[in-house]
Scaffold this motif. Structure first.
Motif, mmCIF file in Angstrom:
data_model
loop_
_atom_site.group_PDB
_atom_site.id
_atom_site.type_symbol
_atom_site.label_atom_id
_atom_site.label_comp_id
_atom_site.label_asym_id
_atom_site.label_seq_id
_atom_site.Cartn_x
_atom_site.Cartn_y
_atom_site.Cartn_z
ATOM 1 N N ALA B 78 0.811 -1.210 0.000
ATOM 2 C CA ALA B 78 0.000 0.000 0.000
ATOM 3 C C ALA B 78 0.850 1.268 0.000
ATOM 4 O O ALA B 78 0.418 2.316 -0.487
ATOM 5 C CB ALA B 78 -0.927 -0.008 1.218
ATOM 6 N N ARG B 80 3.300 1.804 -1.771
ATOM 7 C CA ARG B 80 3.580 2.131 -3.166
ATOM 8 C C ARG B 80 2.472 2.989 -3.754
ATOM 9 O O ARG B 80 2.733 3.937 -4.497
ATOM 10 C CB ARG B 80 3.727 0.854 -3.994
ATOM 11 N N ASN B 81 1.220 2.637 -3.429
ATOM 12 C CA ASN B 81 0.084 3.417 -3.949
ATOM 13 C C ASN B 81 0.204 4.882 -3.552
ATOM 14 O O ASN B 81 -0.106 5.773 -4.345
ATOM 15 C CB ASN B 81 -1.234 2.857 -3.414
ATOM 16 N N LYS B 82 0.640 5.111 -2.338
ATOM 17 C CA LYS B 82 0.728 6.494 -1.849
ATOM 18 C C LYS B 82 1.840 7.262 -2.553
ATOM 19 O O LYS B 82 1.660 8.415 -2.940
ATOM 20 C CB LYS B 82 0.969 6.490 -0.335
ATOM 21 N N LEU B 83 2.965 6.593 -2.737
ATOM 22 C CA LEU B 83 4.070 7.266 -3.427
ATOM 23 C C LEU B 83 3.745 7.477 -4.899
ATOM 24 O O LEU B 83 4.030 8.534 -5.466
ATOM 25 C CB LEU B 83 5.356 6.430 -3.286
ATOM 26 N N MET B 84 3.100 6.477 -5.508
ATOM 27 C CA MET B 84 2.771 6.599 -6.929
ATOM 28 C C MET B 84 1.689 7.654 -7.161
ATOM 29 O O MET B 84 1.573 8.193 -8.255
ATOM 30 C CB MET B 84 2.319 5.237 -7.484
ATOM 31 N N ALA B 85 0.893 7.929 -6.133
ATOM 32 C CA ALA B 85 -0.149 8.959 -6.262
ATOM 33 C C ALA B 85 0.444 10.357 -6.159
ATOM 34 O O ALA B 85 -0.284 11.351 -6.253
ATOM 35 C CB ALA B 85 -1.205 8.762 -5.182
ATOM 36 N N GLY B 86 1.748 10.438 -5.929
ATOM 37 C CA GLY B 86 2.408 11.744 -5.910
ATOM 38 C C GLY B 86 2.692 12.296 -4.527
ATOM 39 O O GLY B 86 3.209 13.407 -4.391
ATOM 40 N N HIS B 87 2.366 11.547 -3.471
ATOM 41 C CA HIS B 87 2.655 12.028 -2.119
ATOM 42 C C HIS B 87 4.146 11.907 -1.837
ATOM 43 O O HIS B 87 4.794 10.957 -2.267
ATOM 44 C CB HIS B 87 1.867 11.216 -1.083
ATOM 45 N N ARG B 89 7.655 11.489 0.379
ATOM 46 C CA ARG B 89 8.080 10.552 1.423
ATOM 47 C C ARG B 89 7.812 11.143 2.809
ATOM 48 O O ARG B 89 7.419 10.425 3.735
ATOM 49 C CB ARG B 89 9.581 10.290 1.292
ATOM 50 N N VAL B 277 12.114 1.813 -2.476
ATOM 51 C CA VAL B 277 10.907 1.047 -2.160
ATOM 52 C C VAL B 277 10.681 0.018 -3.268
ATOM 53 O O VAL B 277 10.685 0.362 -4.452
ATOM 54 C CB VAL B 277 9.680 1.983 -2.047
#
Lengths: 304, 278
Positions: B78, B80-87, B89, B277
Motif C-alpha cells: 500500500a 507504493r500506492n501512496k508514493l505513486m499517487a504523488g505524495h 516521502r 521502495v
C-alpha cells in the motif's frame, strides 16, 4: 505526437549491480507500449523508477513533459496509475473499501463512481468478500481498479497476466483493450509472455541486461518480421550443406525443421537434396513471430 | 498529508488488529485490578495505584500494534500506492507516525476505561490531586508518543513485516528490562534500618539502630546521576515512574519526550527518503 513518458539515458545501480544502463525510450500518447525482456532484464526496475518508488542513479525521465526533480512532477503523477509487480491491496478489506481508501489518498470523494469502477473490471458482485480471499485474477483486476481510481490517462502495468489462467489472460486482454480504445488510456505493459503482448501492443521496447536494444512500432515490427520457408527433411546436415553452398540464410528450429530465408526454388532444392541422399518431407511458408524476432535481437538461434 | 491521514484513519477504524488489541488491554487491566484489589484495599491505596500501570503496558502494545499495522503497509504494497499517487516521502512517513500515535492513544483510552470499569467498584476512586493526575497522564501521553515514534521508525525502515515486529518487540523488551534494572537501583534506600538475618535456626529480624546500616545495593555518586538521567529520558523509565506515582519533574520528562520524538522522526525521515521502495 504528444509523449506521455520519455526516459533519457536512465541508469539505476544497486551497489555494484547495474540494473539499468542508459535506457532511452518514448511512450507516445494513446499507445499500448509493450516493454519486452526476459527475467532480470530491468523491466520492473524501469517501472519502479518511473513510478517514483526509487530514484535514478543517473539520467532522468519526463512524465507529460515534467522532468524528474521538477516541482510539478508530483501533481502530474495524479494522471498516472500503476500496478507494480503484485497488486497493492489491503487483504482485510473488501474491494469497495480498498477503492475508498485509494480515493481518499487521492483526495477524491468516495462516492458513486467506485461501484461503477468495480463493474468495469468485473468485480461488481464481490460484496463483503475480503480481498485476501480473492483469486489471483480477481486481485489483479482489483489492482487495476485501484490504479484507475484517479481516472488516469496513463496506466503502467507490470506483467499484468502473471499467474493468470488462460481465461483470466483473455479477460485481462479484453479489459486493457477496452481501456485503451474506449477511454483513450495510454498503457505501458511489461511482459515476458511475447505471444500475449503481440495481441495488444502498438509499439515495443526490447530490454536486455538493462539496456534498451530496440524500439519499434507494431507496423515496423510486422514489416521487418521476415517470411521464411519452413522445411522438413530427413537429413538436416545435408540440407544445411546445400544451403551453405548457395549462400542462403537459414535457422534451425528447436523441434527439427529448418527455416530458410530468401528465395529458394523448391524443385532445385529437392534435386540438390536428392544428390545428398536426403529427402524433402514438407515445406510451408511462415512469418517470423515476435518470439523469434526477440530471440534474434538479443542473441541466439540464427545462422547466416 | 490530510488525504493520507483520512485514508489512514479510515483503515484504522476498520482494523481488527486495533480492536482486538484494545480488548486485550482492557481485559488485562481488568484482570490485573481484580487480582490486586485486595492488596490495594489492605494498604488503603486508591485506583491511581493500579491505573497508571497502563503506561508500562503502552510500550509492549505500541511495539506490537505499530509494527504489524505499518508493516502491513509495506507487506501489502500500500505504501507504493501512496508514493505513486504523488505524495512525498515526508507526508507518507508523518501520516504513518500520526496514525500510530492516534492508535496508541485510542488503545490507552480503552485500556483506561477497562481499568476504571473494574477499579471503581472494587478499589474506589483516585486519591491523587487533580494536578497530580494531570501531570502523570501528560507524561504518559508523552512517553507513548516516543514509543509511537520509535516503532514507526523501525516499521518504515524494515520492509519485512515479521522482522519489523520482531525488532520492535525486542526493542520493547530490552528497554523495559534496562529501565526496570535502573528503577530498582534508584529505589534502593541509602541505609537499612532493619533486616532479616537467615540462620540455621530460622529468620531473625535485626534492628540496626540509629541511622541504620549502609545499604550495599544503594546507587550513589556519578552512577546515580547517570541512572537518574536514563530513568528520566527513556520512555520506559518514565513508565516506571508514572506507574509508581513518583513523577517529580513532569515538565522535564515531557521535554525529554519531545526531544526524543523530534530526533527519531528526523532520523526516520532522513533514512526513509533515501530508501528504495520495492
Amino acid at each position: 505526437m504528444e509523449t506521455v513518458l520519455e526516459t533519457t539515458a536512465l541508469c539505476k545501480s544497486y551497489r555494484r549491480f547495474k540494473a539499468l544502463d542508459g535506457v532511452t525510450m518514448r511512450v507516445p500518447k494513446g499507445a499500448i507500449y509493450g516493454l519486452v525482456g526476459r527475467n532480470g532484464a530491468g523491466k520492473t526496475t524501469l517501472i519502479r523508477l518511473v513510478c517514483g518508488l526509487q530514484d535514478p542513479t543517473s539520467g532522468g525521465y519526463a512524465l507529460y513533459g515534467r522532468r524528474w526533480g521538477e516541482r510539478g512532477l508530483a501533481r502530474v503523477r495524479r494522471r498516472m496509475g500503476a500496478v507494480v509487480e503484485t497488486p497493492s491491496l489491503y487483504g482485510e478489506l473488501t474491494a469497495l473499501d480498498n477503492l475508498k481508501i485509494q480515493a481518499r489518498v487521492l483526495g477524491l470523494p468516495d462516492g458513486g463512481q467506485l461501484p461503477a469502477l468495480l463493474e468495469l473490471v468485473g468485480l461488481g458482485d464481490t460484496g463483503r468478500k475480503k480481498a485476501k480471499n480473492f483469486s489471483l485474477g480477481m486481485r489483479q483486476r482489483l489492482g487495476i481498479a485501484v490504479a484507475l481510481c484517479g481516472d488516469p490517462d496513463f496506466l503502467v502495468l507490470d506483467e499484468p497476466t502473471n499467474g493468470l489462467d488462460p481465461q483470466g489472460i483473455v479477460e485481462m486482454r479484453e479489459l486493457l483493450l477496452r481501456l485503451n480504445r474506449e477511454r483513450g488510456i495510454t498503457l505501458l505493459l511489461s511482459s515476458h509472455i511475447l505471444d500475449e503482448l503481440s495481441r495488444l501492443a502498438t509499439c515495443y521496447g526490447f530490454l536486455d541486461q538493462g539496456r534498451m536494444v530496440r524500439e519499434v512500432t507494431a507496423g515496423e515490427l510486422e514489416a521487418s518480421c521476415r517470411k521464411c520457408l519452413r522445411v522438413r527433411v530427413t537429413d538436416n546436415a545435408a540440407l544445411m550443406r546445400v544451403l551453405d553452398a548457395r549462400g542462403v540464410e537459414y535457422a534451425e528450429t528447436q523441434d527439427g525443421p529448418v527455416d530458410v530465408f530468401g528465395d529458394v526454388e523448391l524443385t532445385d532444392l529437392s534435386m540438390a537434396l536428392l544428390a545428398e541422399n536426403c529427402r524433402l518431407l514438407s515445406a510451408s511458408e511462415r512469418d517470423e513471430s515476435l518470439e523469434s524476432y526477440y530471440i534474434n535481437l538479443v542473441g541466439g538461434g540464427s545462422r547466416a | 498529508m490530510r488525504n493520507l491521514l483520512s485514508a489512514g484513519l479510515f483503515r484504522l477504524l476498520r482494523s481488527k488488529q486495533l480492536w482486538l488489541t484494545a480488548l486485550a488491554i482492557a481485559a488485562f487491566m481488568g484482570v490485573f485490578i481484580v487480582s490486586t484489589s485486595g492488596q490495594a484495599i489492605h494498604y488503603g491505596e486508591g485506583l491511581d495505584s493500579r491505573f497508571f500501570y497502563l503506561f508500562l503496558l503502552a510500550d509492549l502494545f505500541c511495539a506490537v500494534f505499530c509494527s504489524l499495522h505499518l508493516g502491513q503497509e509495506y507487506g501489502e504494497g500500500a505504501i507504493r500506492n501512496k508514493l505513486m499517487a504523488g505524495h512525498s516521502r515526508i507526508s507518507v512517513y508523518l501520516a504513518g507516525l500520526t496514525c500510530s500515535f492516534l492508535a496508541s492513544l485510542l488503545l490507552l483510552f480503552i485500556g483506561g476505561l477497562g481499568a476504571i470499569a473494574f477499579g471503581l467498584p472494587l478499589i474506589g476512586g483516585f486519591q491523587m490531586t487533580e494536578s497530580g493526575i494531570a501531570a502523570h497522564l501528560a507524561c504518559g501521553v508523552g512517553s507513548t508518543a516516543v514509543y509511537a515514534s520509535v516503532y514507526t521508525l523501525l516499521a518504515f525502515l524494515i520492509p519485512n513485516r515479521a522482522l519489523s515486529a520482531a525488532a520492535c518487540f525486542l526493542t520493547s523488551i530490552l528497554t523495559l528490562s534496562f529501565s526496570q534494572k535502573i528503577f530498582s537501583g534508584l529505589e534502593q534506600p541509602e541505609r537499612i534500618l532493619s533486616q532479616y538475618l537467615f540462620t540455621p535456626e530460622g529468620a531473625q529480624l535485626v534492628e540496626n539502630g540509629g541511622e541504620g546500616a549502609l545499604n550495599p545495593a544503594y546507587v550513589g555518586g556519578v552512577q546515580r546521576t547517570i541512572y537518574e538521567f536514563f530513568n528520566d529520558v527513556l520512555p520506559t523509565g518514565q513508565g516506571f515512574q508514572i506507574s509508581n506515582l513518583s513523577v517529580e519533574r513532569p515538565w522535564l520528562l515531557l521535554a525529554y519526550s519531545l526531544v526524543l520524538v523530534l530526533l527519531t522522526t528526523a532520523l526516520g525521515l532522513f533514512l526513509f527518503r533515501r530508501k528504495d521502495v520495492k
